[in-house]
Write an enzyme that holds these catalytic residues in place. Structure first.
Site, PDB file in Angstrom:
ATOM      1  N   CYS A 264      -4.330   0.105   6.156  1.00  0.00           N
ATOM      2  CA  CYS A 264      -4.809   1.359   5.552  1.00  0.00           C
ATOM      3  C   CYS A 264      -5.950   1.188   4.559  1.00  0.00           C
ATOM      4  O   CYS A 264      -7.035   1.753   4.758  1.00  0.00           O
ATOM      5  CB  CYS A 264      -3.653   2.072   4.876  1.00  0.00           C
ATOM      6  SG  CYS A 264      -2.435   2.627   6.064  1.00  0.00           S
ATOM      7  N   PHE A 265      -5.716   0.459   3.466  1.00  0.00           N
ATOM      8  CA  PHE A 265      -6.726   0.439   2.403  1.00  0.00           C
ATOM      9  C   PHE A 265      -8.117   0.026   2.893  1.00  0.00           C
ATOM     10  O   PHE A 265      -9.083   0.763   2.690  1.00  0.00           O
ATOM     11  CB  PHE A 265      -6.287  -0.463   1.244  1.00  0.00           C
ATOM     12  CG  PHE A 265      -5.150   0.090   0.425  1.00  0.00           C
ATOM     13  CD1 PHE A 265      -4.743   1.404   0.558  1.00  0.00           C
ATOM     14  CD2 PHE A 265      -4.484  -0.705  -0.490  1.00  0.00           C
ATOM     15  CE1 PHE A 265      -3.700   1.920  -0.192  1.00  0.00           C
ATOM     16  CE2 PHE A 265      -3.435  -0.216  -1.246  1.00  0.00           C
ATOM     17  CZ  PHE A 265      -3.045   1.102  -1.097  1.00  0.00           C
TER      18      PHE A 265
END
Ligand code: UDX
Length: 425
Positions: A264-265
């Site tokens: 995600c990040f």
């Protein structure tokens, strides 16, 4: 309610299993037959804490299939949970979303009753209204908000903690334009006691990106302070404690180390940068967060070289491959950069991870030595790099007489190590 979930990855399967636990009837869809078969046997196709037990528990209310159209037709609400991987220039690749929407649109065409489509996948601001809505309308030949509803409902699940996060959320964000879609989602989430924020789909999409971007920036901030602390001989963990006690700052996401990884990040910050660029905006802070994060894993190798000298022919043990504990996921894991750097420098690399070995083997094949336990891996080298803070690496006996380079601040490591170099560079 009868719910279909398109995409049975970390988000989709956890969402499906949790909705089933809450007494809904769930059909999980995936294109991968093996996955579908495993889910139907009550087995999770990937490691997620508590998921196997939950799947067995909800076996009667959760089924899996590869037949997306039938799943949509036989449900009231469809959650889109397919991946949005990083595209060529960092943009979110929406091809899985588009393909899912085409199938959902075909199903809606054949269905007389009202149906609600909910986007849970992380998509750039504007996607639900300007790409998904027109596509669903074009294929189904139906009208949004009249024949079917549309909503955006982002997830905030951490891998390894996803079931707990689903059941006890800090907030639920509901992005809607019409009352009927809103009422259905409020009914579905009626047992949750947290704040429920009703916003537009585009705002909901931005809330998801901004949340992940903020957390990523917080980590890169503490890593920058940590780099400076190292130069000044200060323990960054004491500094993080000191600043985290300020309620305006908060203590979470201030663990310095080798940086953030995961699905995600890195991907979401890049996609947000890309979205900004499309609008001729240069996001300075977002770019800086990524720049710091890119360099952070290599600092562990720098520390090792400072002590060990030239690494050619030397044995080095890497403890932990997953991007964080309690998952088998190695996507964008700092371990990949670290192992590559060690190999490029000619080191002989021995690795161990309690869950992520198989996934790592797919990337590195026989270039490295896979060990059966932390103890075995450590026994093969004088130099030990701690890359993921798994609980079992807190056994300080492991580090007796070893040179330890700790990328995650496993406090116990320093007690018996011959030479210990902690996370603050
Ligand atoms: C994240 C978000 O937390 C979640 O809300 C979102 O829906 C999906 O992305 P996840 O990627 O599963 O979840 O992991 P998270 O626990 O947030 O950690 C991400 C990375 O940051 C890991 O590599 C972790 O080691 C690193 N990290 C986290 C730090 O380096 N320092 C910290 O203080 C916290």
């Amino acid at each position: 309610m009868k719910i279909s979930i398109i995409g049975s990855g970390y988000v989709g399967l956890v969402t499906g299993a949790c909705f089933a636990k809450l007494n809904n009837e769930v059909i999980c869809v995936d294109i991968d037959k093996d996955k579908v078969e495993k889910i139907n046997r009550g087995i999770s196709p990937f490691y997620e804490k508590g998921l196997d037990v939950l799947l067995k528990d909800v076996k009667d209310r959760l089924k899996a299939t590869t037949d997306i159209k039938n799943a949509v037709i036989n449900s009231d609400v469809t959650f889109i949970c397919v991946g949005t991987p990083r595209g060529l220039v960092g943009e979110a690749d929406l091809s899985y979303i588009e393909s899912a929407c085409k199938d959902i649109g075909e199903a809606l065409k054949r269905k007389d009753e009202y149906h609600l489509v909910v986007v849970k996948s992380t998509v750039p601001p504007g996607t639900t209204e300007h790409r998904i809505k027109p596509l669903l309308e074009e294929v189904s030949k139906k009208e949004t908000y009249k024949d079917f509803g549309l909503a955006m409902n982002p997830e905030f699940l951490r891998e390894g903690n996803a079931i707990e996060d689903f059941m006890n959320p800090d907030r639920i964000v509901i992005g809607v334009k019409d009352d009927r879609s809103k009422e259905i989602l409020l009914e579905l989430y009626k047992d949750f006691n947290c704040p429920k924020l009703i916003v537009s789909p585009t705002t909901a999409e931005m809330i998801k990106y901004a949340s992940n971007a903020f957390l990523a920036i917080k980590i890169s901030f503490i890593n920058e302070i940590g780099n400076l602390c190292k130069a000044l001989g200060i323990d960054v963990y004491e500094v993080a404690k000191g600043i985290g006690l300020d309620k305006r700052i908060g203590k979470h996401f201030l663990r310095a180390g080798i940086g953030f990884g995961g699905s995600c990040f890195p991907k979401d910050v890049k996609a947000l940068i890309n979205k900004a660029r499309e609008h001729f905006y240069h996001p300075i802070i977002l770019n800086a967060a990524l720049e710091i994060n890119e360099a952070q894993p290599y600092k562990l190798v720098d520390l090792l070289e400072k002590k060990a000298g030239n690494l050619r022919g030397k044995d080095v043990t890497v403890l932990g491959l997953a991007f964080k504990p309690n998952t088998d996921d190695v996507r964008e894991a700092p371990s990949i950069k670290i192992v590559n750097a060690l190999l490029n420098k000619g080191a002989k690399v021995h690795v161990y991870d309690p869950k992520a070995m198989e996934n790592f083997k797919r990337l590195f094949g026989n270039k490295i030595d896979y060990c059966n336990s932390a103890r075995e891996a450590v026994s093969k080298s004088k130099y030990v790099l701690i890359v993921t803070e798994w609980n079992e690496f807190k056994d300080k006996e492991l580090y007796k007489e070893k040179y330890v380079f700790d990328g995650r601040r496993v406090d116990e490591a320093k007690e018996l190590a011959k030479y210990y170099e902690g996370v603050c560079w």
